[in-house]
Design a protein around this motif. Structure first.
Motif, PDB file in Angstrom:
ATOM      1  N   HIS A  42       0.809  -1.228   0.000  1.00  0.00           N
ATOM      2  CA  HIS A  42       0.000   0.000   0.000  1.00  0.00           C
ATOM      3  C   HIS A  42       0.840   1.275   0.000  1.00  0.00           C
ATOM      4  O   HIS A  42       0.286   2.375  -0.078  1.00  0.00           O
ATOM      5  N   PHE A  43       2.146   1.113   0.112  1.00  0.00           N
ATOM      6  CA  PHE A  43       2.993   2.288   0.285  1.00  0.00           C
ATOM      7  C   PHE A  43       2.890   3.259  -0.896  1.00  0.00           C
ATOM      8  O   PHE A  43       2.684   4.470  -0.700  1.00  0.00           O
ATOM      9  N   ASP A  44       3.038   2.750  -2.101  1.00  0.00           N
ATOM     10  CA  ASP A  44       3.077   3.643  -3.268  1.00  0.00           C
ATOM     11  C   ASP A  44       1.786   4.455  -3.417  1.00  0.00           C
ATOM     12  O   ASP A  44       1.822   5.636  -3.764  1.00  0.00           O
ATOM     13  N   GLY A  45       0.660   3.805  -3.159  1.00  0.00           N
ATOM     14  CA  GLY A  45      -0.628   4.507  -3.251  1.00  0.00           C
ATOM     15  C   GLY A  45      -0.715   5.637  -2.243  1.00  0.00           C
ATOM     16  O   GLY A  45      -1.102   6.770  -2.572  1.00  0.00           O
ATOM     17  N   ASP A  46      -0.340   5.347  -1.008  1.00  0.00           N
ATOM     18  CA  ASP A  46      -0.412   6.368   0.046  1.00  0.00           C
ATOM     19  C   ASP A  46       0.609   7.480  -0.193  1.00  0.00           C
ATOM     20  O   ASP A  46       0.320   8.660   0.020  1.00  0.00           O
ATOM     21  N   PHE A  47       1.797   7.088  -0.643  1.00  0.00           N
ATOM     22  CA  PHE A  47       2.831   8.083  -0.928  1.00  0.00           C
ATOM     23  C   PHE A  47       2.415   8.949  -2.126  1.00  0.00           C
ATOM     24  O   PHE A  47       2.630  10.171  -2.145  1.00  0.00           O
ATOM     25  N   GLY A  48       1.791   8.313  -3.098  1.00  0.00           N
ATOM     26  CA  GLY A  48       1.299   9.043  -4.271  1.00  0.00           C
ATOM     27  C   GLY A  48       0.289  10.120  -3.887  1.00  0.00           C
ATOM     28  O   GLY A  48       0.287  11.216  -4.457  1.00  0.00           O
ATOM     29  N   SER A  49      -0.568   9.819  -2.903  1.00  0.00           N
ATOM     30  CA  SER A  49      -1.549  10.812  -2.440  1.00  0.00           C
ATOM     31  C   SER A  49      -0.838  12.025  -1.836  1.00  0.00           C
ATOM     32  O   SER A  49      -1.292  13.165  -1.994  1.00  0.00           O
ATOM     33  N   ILE A  50       0.255  11.776  -1.150  1.00  0.00           N
ATOM     34  CA  ILE A  50       1.022  12.876  -0.548  1.00  0.00           C
ATOM     35  C   ILE A  50       1.611  13.763  -1.645  1.00  0.00           C
ATOM     36  O   ILE A  50       1.479  14.992  -1.615  1.00  0.00           O
ATOM     37  N   GLN A  51       2.239  13.103  -2.619  1.00  0.00           N
ATOM     38  CA  GLN A  51       2.864  13.861  -3.711  1.00  0.00           C
ATOM     39  C   GLN A  51       1.836  14.686  -4.484  1.00  0.00           C
ATOM     40  O   GLN A  51       2.069  15.852  -4.799  1.00  0.00           O
TER      41      GLN A  51
END
Lengths: 134, 233
Positions: A42-51
């Motif tokens: 799930h990391f990339d999805g959550d990190f993508g939301s931040i970016q």
């Protein structure tokens, strides 16, 4: 003698809070492996939301995205990063514009990316360790 | 002691951890995991649980929004990483407040705070039956419902849901028991899971009738009786 480890004991990276991990999982390394796998999934999805929130200049969405990912680090022994996220979340809450937090955004972004690498490495080591215990 | 619960949590790793704590305790049956308030509310509108593990900040709506909208009062344990919500938690009278991540022992301590008398939804339903109203016991008090307020009553296993135009009330009872207690002038059983207010029917089709946009099935056994009670010209 005090530094000896048991043959079936996994030694986490010194960058991780091994005591916090033990408190959560009591040495159940198979379960820790699952937790790390879920985190990475799930990391990339959550990190993508931040970016995305940052690129859109939306401080409230940025705060929410950081709030969401923050506890993840507690579950993988990165308690210091969880605290850093907390501080950044507070900074977002008090910011009137994205410019106000741009200086602190870069370090937190880099810290998150480093964390992902570390979780991945520890996950790979855990997987190998658990396989060797079967 | 055994409780049913749901997990409302948008962070997968936190939900997985919580689910495992529930399973490990041997005291909780997890009926579902929802990542948002809307899905959780949809589930809670047709299912009764004893306990909700509830995150606060989620996309779209907060855990407190869910507590504002739910039709009954299960026990609630808030799970959040933000201790600032503790005051609101107190205002909502939640059972406990778990800061993520929490240890299994802390989880067990929270469970100990749940009174053994759960479920906390109402334990009796009709305590007085009159010509134009009934009293139901819900949310810890007796609530008067005039017959003309009630649209229909729906079975939910060991519970029933009273649906009015404004609100839904869930209480511990059965359709079979209620059939004997509600006014036969206003109400009739049309299906093993439904008692309806005859005056509220808007239209009828082959195997169902409509009340306030909701389609309610009519069983074969009750169909003739339903048609007999209507003023068909």
């Amino acid at each position: 003698m005090g530094n000896e480890t048991l043959p079936n004991q996994f030694i986490f990276s010194e960058k991780m809070d091994a005591e916090a991990l033990y408190n959560l999982y009591a040495g159940d390394y198979l379960y820790v492996e699952e937790i790390f796998a879920t985190t990475l999934e799930h990391f990339d999805g959550d990190f993508g939301s931040i970016q995305l929130a940052y690129e859109n200049g939306n401080t409230e969405e940025l705060r929410k995205a950081v709030h969401k990912i923050k506890p993840t680090f507690g579950y993988v022994g990165l308690t210091a990063l969880q605290d850093e996220c907390k501080q950044f979340e507070n900074a977002c809450a008090g910011a009137q514009s994205i410019q106000e937090i741009s200086k602190t955004y870069i370090p937190i972004k880099n810290a998150l990316l480093e964390a992902k690498d570390l979780i991945q490495k520890e996950y790979d080591r855990l997987k190998a360790f658990n396989a060797s215990q079967l | 002691m055994s409780f049913t619960c749901i997990i409302v949590e948008d962070l997968q790793v936190a939900a997985d951890y919580l689910k495992r704590c529930c399973e490990k305790s041997g005291q909780l049956e997890v009926k579902g995991h929802f990542t948002g308030v809307a899905d959780a509310l949809a589930f809670l509108n047709t299912n009764v649980v004893d306990l909700i593990f509830l995150d606060v900040e989620m996309p779209g709506a907060t855990g407190f929004d869910l507590l504002d909208q739910i039709a009954y009062s299960p026990k609630v344990i808030l799970t959040t990483s933000k201790p600032e919500y503790a005051f609101d938690a107190f205002e909502y009278n939640v059972t406990d407040f778990l800061k993520k991540p929490f240890t299994y022992q802390r989880f067990l301590d929270a469970l100990k705070k749940i009174p053994p008398a759960a479920p906390q939804v109402a334990d009796n339903t009709v305590t007085e039956s009159g010509l134009d109203h009934i009293f139901i016991k819900a949310d810890g008090k007796l609530i008067r419902l005039n017959n003309d307020e009630i649209l229909y009553i729906e079975s939910m296993g060991d519970y029933v849901k009273f649906v009015t135009g404004e609100k839904k009330y869930i209480t511990h009872n059965t359709i079979k028991n209620l059939e004997e207690k509600v006014s036969k002038q206003n109400f009739m059983k049309v299906h093993r899971s439904y008692i309806i207010n005859i005056d509220k029917i808007s239209n009828i089709r082959e195997n169902g009738l409509f009340i306030s946009g909701k389609e309610i099935p009519i069983s074969k056994a009750h169909k003739q009786e339903v048609l007999k009670r209507l003023n068909i010209i």
